[in-house]
Design an enzyme around this catalytic site. Structure first.
Site, PDB file in Angstrom:
ATOM      1  N   ASP A 194     -16.195  18.693 -11.499  1.00 54.73           N
ATOM      2  CA  ASP A 194     -17.152  19.405 -10.654  1.00 54.73           C
ATOM      3  C   ASP A 194     -17.446  18.484  -9.475  1.00 54.73           C
ATOM      4  O   ASP A 194     -17.870  17.339  -9.670  1.00 54.73           O
ATOM      5  CB  ASP A 194     -18.459  19.673 -11.417  1.00 54.73           C
ATOM      6  CG  ASP A 194     -18.300  20.770 -12.463  1.00 54.73           C
ATOM      7  OD1 ASP A 194     -17.200  21.335 -12.576  1.00 54.73           O
ATOM      8  OD2 ASP A 194     -19.284  21.065 -13.162  1.00 54.73           O
ATOM      9  N   GLY A 221     -15.821  28.773  -3.430  1.00 52.35           N
ATOM     10  CA  GLY A 221     -15.722  29.267  -2.054  1.00 52.35           C
ATOM     11  C   GLY A 221     -14.446  30.017  -1.745  1.00 52.35           C
ATOM     12  O   GLY A 221     -14.089  30.167  -0.570  1.00 52.35           O
ATOM     13  N   ASP A 274     -19.165  32.415 -15.494  1.00 50.40           N
ATOM     14  CA  ASP A 274     -20.351  31.594 -15.805  1.00 50.40           C
ATOM     15  C   ASP A 274     -21.382  32.442 -16.559  1.00 50.40           C
ATOM     16  O   ASP A 274     -22.384  32.877 -15.977  1.00 50.40           O
ATOM     17  CB  ASP A 274     -20.978  31.065 -14.506  1.00 50.40           C
ATOM     18  CG  ASP A 274     -20.046  30.140 -13.739  1.00 50.40           C
ATOM     19  OD1 ASP A 274     -19.336  29.346 -14.375  1.00 50.40           O
ATOM     20  OD2 ASP A 274     -20.030  30.223 -12.501  1.00 50.40           O
ATOM     21  N   ASN A 321     -16.449  29.526 -18.929  1.00 53.81           N
ATOM     22  CA  ASN A 321     -17.551  28.582 -19.122  1.00 53.81           C
ATOM     23  C   ASN A 321     -18.631  29.238 -19.967  1.00 53.81           C
ATOM     24  O   ASN A 321     -18.564  30.439 -20.258  1.00 53.81           O
ATOM     25  CB  ASN A 321     -18.151  28.197 -17.768  1.00 53.81           C
ATOM     26  CG  ASN A 321     -17.126  27.606 -16.828  1.00 53.81           C
ATOM     27  OD1 ASN A 321     -16.509  26.597 -17.149  1.00 53.81           O
ATOM     28  ND2 ASN A 321     -16.928  28.241 -15.681  1.00 53.81           N
TER      29      ASN A 321
HETATM   30  O1  1PR Z   1     -18.674  30.875  -7.131  1.00 54.13           O
HETATM   31  O2  1PR Z   1     -16.304  31.046  -6.471  1.00 54.13           O
HETATM   32  O3  1PR Z   1     -17.850  29.569  -5.200  1.00 54.13           O
HETATM   33  O4  1PR Z   1     -17.132  29.006  -7.500  1.00 54.13           O
HETATM   34  C1  1PR Z   1     -18.055  28.021  -7.853  1.00 54.13           C
HETATM   35  C2  1PR Z   1     -17.513  27.301  -9.059  1.00 54.13           C
HETATM   36  O5  1PR Z   1     -18.363  26.193  -9.331  1.00 54.13           O
HETATM   37  C3  1PR Z   1     -17.475  28.165 -10.297  1.00 54.13           C
HETATM   38  O6  1PR Z   1     -16.274  27.919 -10.972  1.00 54.13           O
HETATM   39  C4  1PR Z   1     -18.651  27.672 -11.142  1.00 54.13           C
HETATM   40  O7  1PR Z   1     -18.323  27.692 -12.519  1.00 54.13           O
HETATM   41  C5  1PR Z   1     -18.778  26.228 -10.676  1.00 54.13           C
HETATM   42  N1  1PR Z   1     -20.168  25.746 -10.701  1.00 54.13           N
HETATM   43  C6  1PR Z   1     -21.157  26.135  -9.870  1.00 54.13           C
HETATM   44  N2  1PR Z   1     -22.269  25.427 -10.142  1.00 54.13           N
HETATM   45  C7  1PR Z   1     -21.974  24.586 -11.147  1.00 54.13           C
HETATM   46  C8  1PR Z   1     -22.878  23.604 -11.735  1.00 54.13           C
HETATM   47  O8  1PR Z   1     -22.555  22.929 -12.718  1.00 54.13           O
HETATM   48  N3  1PR Z   1     -24.077  23.498 -11.203  1.00 54.13           N
HETATM   49  N4  1PR Z   1     -19.985  24.112 -12.462  1.00 54.13           N
HETATM   50  C9  1PR Z   1     -20.644  24.780 -11.510  1.00 54.13           C
HETATM   51  C10 1PR Z   1     -19.411  24.718 -13.470  1.00 54.13           C
HETATM   52  C11 1PR Z   1     -18.612  24.315 -15.481  1.00 54.13           C
HETATM   53  C12 1PR Z   1     -17.468  23.762 -16.132  1.00 54.13           C
HETATM   54  C13 1PR Z   1     -17.813  22.449 -16.751  1.00 54.13           C
HETATM   55  C14 1PR Z   1     -17.787  22.785 -18.212  1.00 54.13           C
HETATM   56  C15 1PR Z   1     -17.512  21.650 -19.104  1.00 54.13           C
HETATM   57  N5  1PR Z   1     -18.829  23.773 -14.232  1.00 54.13           N
HETATM   58  O9  1PR Z   1     -16.292  23.752 -15.429  1.00 54.13           O
HETATM   59  O10 1PR Z   1     -16.945  21.518 -16.292  1.00 54.13           O
HETATM   60  O11 1PR Z   1     -18.988  23.443 -18.549  1.00 54.13           O
HETATM   61  O12 1PR Z   1     -18.561  20.759 -19.175  1.00 54.13           O
HETATM   62  P1  1PR Z   1     -18.769  19.877 -20.464  1.00 54.13           P
HETATM   63  O13 1PR Z   1     -17.436  19.691 -21.093  1.00 54.13           O
HETATM   64  O14 1PR Z   1     -19.301  18.560 -19.946  1.00 54.13           O
HETATM   65  O15 1PR Z   1     -19.743  20.612 -21.300  1.00 54.13           O
HETATM   66  P2  1PR Z   1     -17.547  30.201  -6.531  1.00 54.13           P
END
Ligand code: 1PR
Length: 565
Positions: free
Chosen positions: A254, A341, A413, A478
């Site tokens: 991320d 994005g 999500d 997720n």
């Molecule tokens: O909406 O098309 O612009 O895409 C935004 C992307 O960013 C999406 O894929 C969304 O899942 C991700 N995202 C947005 N905000 C967050 C955040 O954490 N605040 N991260 C985020 C999502 C989730 C996983 C993470 C797993 C594993 N990250 O990919 O890596 O939950 O984590 P863990 O193993 O530590 O539990 P758009």
């Protein structure tokens, strides 16, 4: 030196940057040829024909750019040529994917689609191959251009030259050297070679060191060799359905700009990436390019970059993510996915860019897949309000049409929502083994967008089904409740979604130790499992996970190929 120069046909088909990087890393030079009348075709000594996406689109591009006759002439001249993926498919008479469009007909028959009834289609992942060599003894030779039976190669395709034993025997007796691959119950041609022709269905430039070895063997005209091989690879896998694919491990980064303006890898707890202490700064876990390379070297089968604050600014201006891709593609020879994005955007000066343009920039920088989050939710809502029909211009549709379904991942999500009575819920629900705070026995998973900031009147299953119908090729699943919890994956969510779609699913959120990876593969039919925090915090390496999975009888890719550089 001219023999170090490799020519690559470029009809704007997918991630040529990675192929070029792979060739450069082997000490060769690359020159692209974009038109059939380029005089370089007359004189070049080694030619590569790479292709991804739709068969018909690729063959039409070859026609439009005047490549067909010069290609036939090149092949007839006896100079070496290597086809990759759709480049291999072009050697056949045609494909079920694009009826009426003729291939080069150097090999008999058509490509057909894998049966999606009993396995995920597209086939995405790492599979082993069997060699069928024509006029050599297996005592003297155990490889075909560096391809050996102990290694795994990265495949990503829905259509293949699926052949019976008799048809394979016939090809071998006609002088073709083959490697075949079996995906659950269907055997197809993974590599073909005769005289100066060599082609692979898999992507050697994305198959780690084992794949680089294949490219190197082609470039060095090293068709047959006796290579030291590792006989232990296919142990284990006793209690789970065997598709042939290894259990895929994805490392996810991320990425966002922190308060000091640096692009950093971060990781939240239930999507909150700010430290509880330390003045609430964005958690900084390292530099994206360095961490991607580290995970590649540890054995990650894939690396995913998510620009988690992309909704705030225009990705066209967001050059750092493009640079992250460009640099990572130089050192990581496994598939790279980028998300955040991917949508139609308007620059501050009013210039409009389609999502397809945005995605193309990422593909040209070295990405193999784009992942769509928020816009997938918008498209799914539009799909249902149109009576289950796509508009034709959603990013999922336009990007998958141009680059193939395998290039479009949907990032979901969802958040668990407890309910008392499933008949009152219009979304797919399950009876949960973990009842809610008020003893609720049922739940569904409510979709969010913009990194969990916006909730939608939509369930995760409905989102996944709509996106599959619109042309998505994979689901990154997720779970906000589990994110950063280190408590293991949400099997109920994974099984619920997996049961309703035939495209591959990547389980995400909650991995805290190697046992969690074993558990998710044993308790769900997930196609891949993703880890983030446990790797970033240095608690475990990807190789620790794979070693533990091997000990537990799960098939994983471990690449110990030695390159001759
Ligand atoms: O909406 O098309 O612009 O895409 C935004 C992307 O960013 C999406 O894929 C969304 O899942 C991700 N995202 C947005 N905000 C967050 C955040 O954490 N605040 N991260 C985020 C999502 C989730 C996983 C993470 C797993 C594993 N990250 O990919 O890596 O939950 O984590 P863990 O193993 O530590 O539990 P758009």
């Amino acid at each position: 030196m001219s023999s170090q120069l490799v020519h690559v046909i470029d009809v704007n088909s997918g991630n040529l940057q990675s192929l070029s990087n792979a060739i450069l890393s082997l000490g060769f030079q690359v020159q692209f040829i974009t038109q059939g009348d380029d005089p370089a075709l007359e004189s070049c000594e080694k030619l590569i024909l790479p292709g991804v996406g739709n068969f018909g689109h690729f063959v039409k591009e070859l026609h439009t750019r005047g490549f067909i006759d010069p290609l036939k002439k090149y092949i007839a001249s006896g100079r070496p040529i290597m086809g990759i993926c759709v480049g291999l498919q072009t050697l056949f008479e045609g494909s079920e994917e694009s009826e009426g469009i003729k291939g080069l007909s150097i090999l008999p028959g058509k490509l057909t689609k894998f049966n999606p009834e009993n396995k995920s289609v597209p086939q995405i992942g790492w599979n082993s191959v069997s060699l069928r060599l024509s006029n050599v003894s297996s005592d003297d030779v155990n490889s075909l251009y560096g391809i050996t039976e102990d290694k795994f190669y990265y495949f990503v395709h829905s259509y293949a030259a699926i052949r019976s034993n008799d048809e394979i025997n016939q090809l071998v007796s006609n002088g073709w050297d083959l490697s075949t691959c079996t995906y659950l119950d269907e055997t197809f041609l993974a590599a073909v070679s005769k005289d100066n022709i060599f082609a692979t269905q898999f992507h050697p430039e994305k198959s780690g060191l084992a794949g680089l070895k294949v490219i190197q063997s082609f470039l060095k005209n090293n068709k047959h060799a006796k290579i030291k091989i590792n006989n232990t690879k296919l142990s284990g896998e006793t209690n789970i359905e065997k598709t042939g694919l290894t259990r895929r491990i994805v490392a996810c980064l991320d990425v966002r700009t922190n308060d000091q303006g640096d692009l950093v890898v971060t990781k939240g707890d239930q999507y909150d990436v700010r430290e509880k202490s330390d003045d609430g700064n964005v958690r900084n876990l390292g530099k994206p390019v360095e961490m991607a390379e580290k995970y590649y070297k540890q054995g990650a089968d894939e690396v995913t970059f998510l620009n988690i604050t992309s909704f705030r600014n225009s990705p066209i201006k967001d050059l750092p993510m493009l640079e992250v891709l460009r640099l990572s593609a130089k050192t990581c020879f496994v598939p790279l996915t980028v998300g955040g994005g991917i949508k139609d955007v308007t620059d501050p000066d009013g210039t409009k860019h389609s999502a397809l343009e945005v995605a193309s920039m990422y593909f040209n920088a070295g990405a193999d897949k784009v992942s769509i989050g928020s816009d997938a939710v918008r498209a799914a809502e539009e799909y249902y309000s149109n009576g289950c029909k796509g508009s034709g211009d959603s990013p999922i549709e336009t990007i998958s049409k141009a680059y193939g379904v395998q290039a479009v991942v949907i990032s979901v999500d969802p958040k668990r929502k407890y309910i008392e009575d499933p008949s009152e819920c219009k979304y797919k629900t399950i009876k949960t083994a973990f009842p809610g705070p008020n003893g609720e026995q049922y739940c569904y998973y409510q979709v969010t967008s913009q990194g969990g900031r916006k909730t939608h009147d939509l369930g995760a299953v409905e989102l996944a089904v709509a996106c599959e119908n619109l042309g998505a090729g994979e689901i990154l699943l997720n779970c906000i409740d589990k994110d950063g919890s280190n408590s293991g994956y949400d099997f109920e969510l994974i099984n619920m979604v997996k049961n309703e779609v035939s495209i591959p699913v990547i389980a995400s959120s909650g991995a805290g130790n190697p046992q969690h990876f074993v558990d998710v593969f044993e308790n769900t039919k997930t196609d891949a499992a993703l880890g983030a925090g446990m790797f970033h915090r240095g608690e475990y390496k990807v190789s620790d996970v794979k070693d533990f999975m091997t000990k537990n009888g799960l098939l994983v890719r471990i690449d110990n190929t030695e390159l001759d550089i």
